[in-house]
Enzyme design. Structure first.
Site, PDB file in Angstrom:
ATOM      1  N   CYS A  42     -28.910  51.323  48.582  1.00 30.72           N
ATOM      2  CA  CYS A  42     -29.784  50.158  49.166  1.00 30.72           C
ATOM      3  C   CYS A  42     -28.684  49.001  49.344  1.00 30.72           C
ATOM      4  CB  CYS A  42     -30.476  49.708  48.026  1.00 30.72           C
ATOM      5  SG  CYS A  42     -31.491  51.230  47.361  1.00 30.72           S
ATOM      6  N   PRO A 272     -42.499  77.768  41.212  1.00 32.85           N
ATOM      7  CA  PRO A 272     -42.536  77.052  39.747  1.00 32.85           C
ATOM      8  C   PRO A 272     -41.238  77.106  39.382  1.00 32.85           C
ATOM      9  CG  PRO A 272     -43.650  79.396  39.693  1.00 32.85           C
ATOM     10  CD  PRO A 272     -43.440  78.895  40.862  1.00 32.85           C
TER      11      PRO A 272
HETATM   12  C1  LIG Z   1     -29.756  51.508  54.246  1.00 31.24           C
HETATM   13  C2  LIG Z   1     -30.736  51.618  53.157  1.00 31.24           C
HETATM   14  C3  LIG Z   1     -31.203  50.670  52.151  1.00 31.24           C
HETATM   15  C4  LIG Z   1     -32.171  51.020  51.345  1.00 31.24           C
HETATM   16  N1  LIG Z   1     -32.624  50.102  50.626  1.00 31.24           N
HETATM   17  C5  LIG Z   1     -33.478  50.423  49.456  1.00 31.24           C
HETATM   18  C6  LIG Z   1     -34.059  49.566  48.459  1.00 31.24           C
HETATM   19  O1  LIG Z   1     -33.623  47.958  48.844  1.00 31.24           O
HETATM   20  N2  LIG Z   1     -35.031  49.579  47.737  1.00 31.24           N
HETATM   21  C7  LIG Z   1     -35.342  51.050  47.667  1.00 31.24           C
HETATM   22  O2  LIG Z   1     -36.256  51.299  46.549  1.00 31.24           O
HETATM   23  N3  LIG Z   1     -34.985  51.894  48.274  1.00 31.24           N
HETATM   24  C8  LIG Z   1     -34.202  51.550  49.484  1.00 31.24           C
HETATM   25  N4  LIG Z   1     -33.703  52.559  50.267  1.00 31.24           N
HETATM   26  C9  LIG Z   1     -33.977  54.003  50.226  1.00 31.24           C
HETATM   27  C10 LIG Z   1     -33.479  54.802  48.763  1.00 31.24           C
HETATM   28  O3  LIG Z   1     -31.949  54.540  49.080  1.00 31.24           O
HETATM   29  C11 LIG Z   1     -33.612  56.307  48.848  1.00 31.24           C
HETATM   30  O4  LIG Z   1     -35.280  56.404  48.532  1.00 31.24           O
HETATM   31  C12 LIG Z   1     -32.985  57.074  47.877  1.00 31.24           C
HETATM   32  O5  LIG Z   1     -31.740  57.321  48.117  1.00 31.24           O
HETATM   33  C13 LIG Z   1     -33.685  58.598  48.080  1.00 31.24           C
HETATM   34  O6  LIG Z   1     -32.797  59.606  47.013  1.00 31.24           O
HETATM   35  P1  LIG Z   1     -32.811  61.009  47.333  1.00 31.24           P
HETATM   36  O7  LIG Z   1     -32.003  61.398  46.191  1.00 31.24           O
HETATM   37  O8  LIG Z   1     -34.220  61.617  47.829  1.00 31.24           O
HETATM   38  O9  LIG Z   1     -31.748  61.134  48.674  1.00 31.24           O
HETATM   39  P2  LIG Z   1     -30.494  60.402  48.815  1.00 31.24           P
HETATM   40  O10 LIG Z   1     -30.163  59.424  47.972  1.00 31.24           O
HETATM   41  O11 LIG Z   1     -30.273  60.252  50.469  1.00 31.24           O
HETATM   42  O12 LIG Z   1     -29.468  61.788  48.648  1.00 31.24           O
HETATM   43  C14 LIG Z   1     -29.594  62.841  49.356  1.00 31.24           C
HETATM   44  C15 LIG Z   1     -28.311  63.672  49.388  1.00 31.24           C
HETATM   45  O13 LIG Z   1     -28.516  65.093  49.624  1.00 31.24           O
HETATM   46  C16 LIG Z   1     -27.506  65.457  50.525  1.00 31.24           C
HETATM   47  N5  LIG Z   1     -27.799  66.799  51.104  1.00 31.24           N
HETATM   48  C17 LIG Z   1     -28.916  67.067  52.102  1.00 31.24           C
HETATM   49  N6  LIG Z   1     -29.147  68.145  52.468  1.00 31.24           N
HETATM   50  C18 LIG Z   1     -28.071  68.985  51.487  1.00 31.24           C
HETATM   51  C19 LIG Z   1     -27.923  70.316  51.452  1.00 31.24           C
HETATM   52  N7  LIG Z   1     -28.605  71.023  52.261  1.00 31.24           N
HETATM   53  N8  LIG Z   1     -26.923  70.656  50.700  1.00 31.24           N
HETATM   54  C20 LIG Z   1     -26.087  69.496  50.093  1.00 31.24           C
HETATM   55  N9  LIG Z   1     -26.433  68.256  50.033  1.00 31.24           N
HETATM   56  C21 LIG Z   1     -27.407  68.120  50.867  1.00 31.24           C
HETATM   57  C22 LIG Z   1     -27.411  64.197  51.578  1.00 31.24           C
HETATM   58  O14 LIG Z   1     -26.176  64.496  52.237  1.00 31.24           O
HETATM   59  C23 LIG Z   1     -27.375  63.131  50.470  1.00 31.24           C
HETATM   60  O15 LIG Z   1     -26.047  62.881  50.078  1.00 31.24           O
HETATM   61  C24 LIG Z   1     -32.659  52.310  51.047  1.00 31.24           C
HETATM   62  C25 LIG Z   1     -32.129  53.243  52.080  1.00 31.24           C
HETATM   63  C26 LIG Z   1     -31.266  53.044  52.949  1.00 31.24           C
HETATM   64  C27 LIG Z   1     -30.775  54.235  53.720  1.00 31.24           C
END
Ligand SMILES: Cc1cc2nc3c(=O)[nH]c(=O)nc-3n(C[C@H](O)[C@H](O)[C@H](O)COP(=O)(O)OP(=O)(O)OC[C@H]3O[C@@H](n4cnc5c(N)ncnc54)[C@H](O)[C@@H]3O)c2cc1C
Length: 449
Positions: A42, A272
């Site tokens: 973020c 599960p």
């Molecule tokens: C520019 C930006 C600004 C944001 N600002 C806000 C904010 O102000 N407030 C807010 O609440 N949210 C914000 N968000 C959203 C927030 O960052 C996400 O909701 C959060 O990071 C989601 O977490 P996650 O673990 O699902 O995915 P991520 O944090 O994206 O992590 C997923 C990781 O898994 C990896 N991956 C994917 N597939 C594989 C695989 N097959 N093998 C190994 N690794 C893999 C990816 O490369 C990545 O590193 C923002 C997002 C962005 C892009």
């Protein structure tokens, strides 16, 4: 117990930490494709704009720290390429060498996030098109901004990331235009609230093209669907996110109607022993119970706790999601929680609305600002259905109070009765939240007349 976690950023880093807390003896392995783990996604727009001067300050954890302090094996630069549910193995590949390895799991947690959508624009562009999702996206984008010192930028998409990028480009003195195909920026909010943000953007030099799409892009010449021509040195595309469901689909796990990996109230998928959390997972709406995806950091962190606690034998359930969110836009803050007009109309839910415009705190106190608070509520039960706040000061506090009130199932009458802390620097003896509650009430005795 052997636990494998896929994804090492928001959900992945959190779930593995929680698991270590709950299960001191488990073998925990985290697989991450990015070059960094657990970084503050973020904060990336603010690094680009120069408000945050070091991108390293977004990274507070490393694989070395996780190994040393938590005995968690984090492998960055690895990706998971297949799940074998019969033998309970995940096939992982080291990106640098191509070497593969199978990891056994008793429990598997998927937190692979999403992929930034790229707009498909016909033409032959000579300018770079950036998206911002991964740490290395930010590294490349920042390098470009520093080296090329572009004068003109075009943002495609007027949601959270698009408007934050536009603000940050203006901080860099870049002439910034923004194209949004809906009629307003922040299209999930009510139009009258979005208008306030549009005025603020225009006041700060962002040229808006609302209800427009990019038709063609040749060289540095961008033509919109109404014939408007824009010249830009670069494009920043912020047109949404596709949940990363390929691994789950290949493994035959259920995908829900929103396109996310289907989960139950413990974040279990249709298998599960496999959990899904974060942007890739589908949850439920707080009010309707219908499938809903909230690709925001709060959801990823809460779901991480629910999954870890369930793996450890806990029974805490994931409640429905309100989609509470907030963003800063120049001198304004815009927050929302629960249902907005569009969602209420789609669900055919009856509602009434109170709008209260006031100062954030005592008007005579030097540091006060404009605030517009809008609340939707059920006319029969008077339950609060949703709220939005836009203002120069205090929008964050009011949205958080109302998100708390919704969760506590309070009514509009309760809002009037909330005893909110007051001193001139912070509020008024009748806080805007109280005022919205009072305004929604009938005159005493009216019903008896
Ligand atoms: C520019 C930006 C600004 C944001 N600002 C806000 C904010 O102000 N407030 C807010 O609440 N949210 C914000 N968000 C959203 C927030 O960052 C996400 O909701 C959060 O990071 C989601 O977490 P996650 O673990 O699902 O995915 P991520 O944090 O994206 O992590 C997923 C990781 O898994 C990896 N991956 C994917 N597939 C594989 C695989 N097959 N093998 C190994 N690794 C893999 C990816 O490369 C990545 O590193 C923002 C997002 C962005 C892009």
């Amino acid at each position: 117990m052997d636990i494998v976690v896929i994804g090492a950023v928001a959900g992945g880093a959190t779930v593995s930490s929680q698991l270590r807390r709950f299960l001191p003896d488990a073998n925990i392995t985290v697989i991450g494709r990015d070059s960094r783990m657990g970084f503050a996604t973020c904060g990336m727009p603010y690094v680009l704009g120069g408000l945050v001067d070091s991108m390293d300050s977004l990274v507070s954890v490393t694989p070395e720290l996780f190994a040393e302090q938590k005995s968690i094996d984090v492998r960055l630069g690895f990706e998971s390429i297949r799940i074998d549910r019969v033998d309970k193995q995940v096939l992982v590949r080291e990106l640098g060498t191509g070497r593969t390895e199978s990891l056994y799991y008793d429990k598997l947690v998927l937190s692979p996030g999403g992929t930034a959508r790229k707009p498909e624009i016909p033409g032959s562009p000579s300018i770079p098109i950036f998206t911002l999702r991964h740490f290395d996206d930010m590294v490349n984008f920042e390098e470009y901004l520093k080296k090329e010192r572009p004068q003109r930028g075009l943002v495609i998409g007027g949601g959270f990331i698009g408007v934050e990028l536009a603000e940050n480009f203006r901080h860099l003195g870049i002439r910034t235009e923004l194209v949004e195909h809906n009629g307003h920026v922040m299209p999930i909010a009510d139009p009258d609230m979005s208008v306030l943000l549009e005025e603020e953007m225009e006041k700060n030099g962002v040229v808006l093209h609302l209800g427009r799409e990019v038709d063609t892009l040749d060289g540095d010449r961008i033509v919109l669907d109404d014939g408007t021509e824009i010249r830009a040195d670069f494009i920043a595309a912020a047109v949404g996110l596709e949940p990363n469901t390929d691994l789950a689909e290949q493994a035959g796990l259920g995908i829900g109607p929103t396109g996310g990996i289907g989960t139950d109230r413990f974040m279990r998928t249709s298998d599960p022993d496999i959990y899904a959390i974060g942007d890739a997972a589908e949850g439920r709406d707080w009010f309707t119970g219908k499938p809903k995806r909230v690709p925001l950091a709060w959801a990823a962190h809460r779901e991480a706790f629910i999954a870890a606690s369930h793996i450890a034998g806990g029974k805490t359930e994931m409640d429905g999601l309100l989609g509470t969110s907030i963003t800063k836009l120049f001198s304004l803050t815009a927050g929302m929680t629960g249902m907005a007009e569009k969602m209420l109309n789609e669900e055919k839910m009856p509602y009434e609305t109170i709008v209260h415009e006031s100062r954030s705190n005592a008007g005579y106190y030097p540091d006060n600002g404009k605030l517009r608070l809008k609340i939707h509520y059920d006319p029969d039960t008077r339950a609060i259905l949703g709220a939005q706040a836009v203002g120069e000061k205090g929008a964050d506090k009011r949205i958080d109070i109302i998100a708390t009130a919704i969760r506590g199932r309070l009514t509009m009458d309760d809002l009037a009765a909330l005893e909110i802390a007051y001193s001139p620097a912070y509020s008024s003896p009748k806080d805007p939240v109280n005022m919205a509650g009072y305004k929604s009430m009938e005159r005493p005795g009216k019903q008896q007349e």
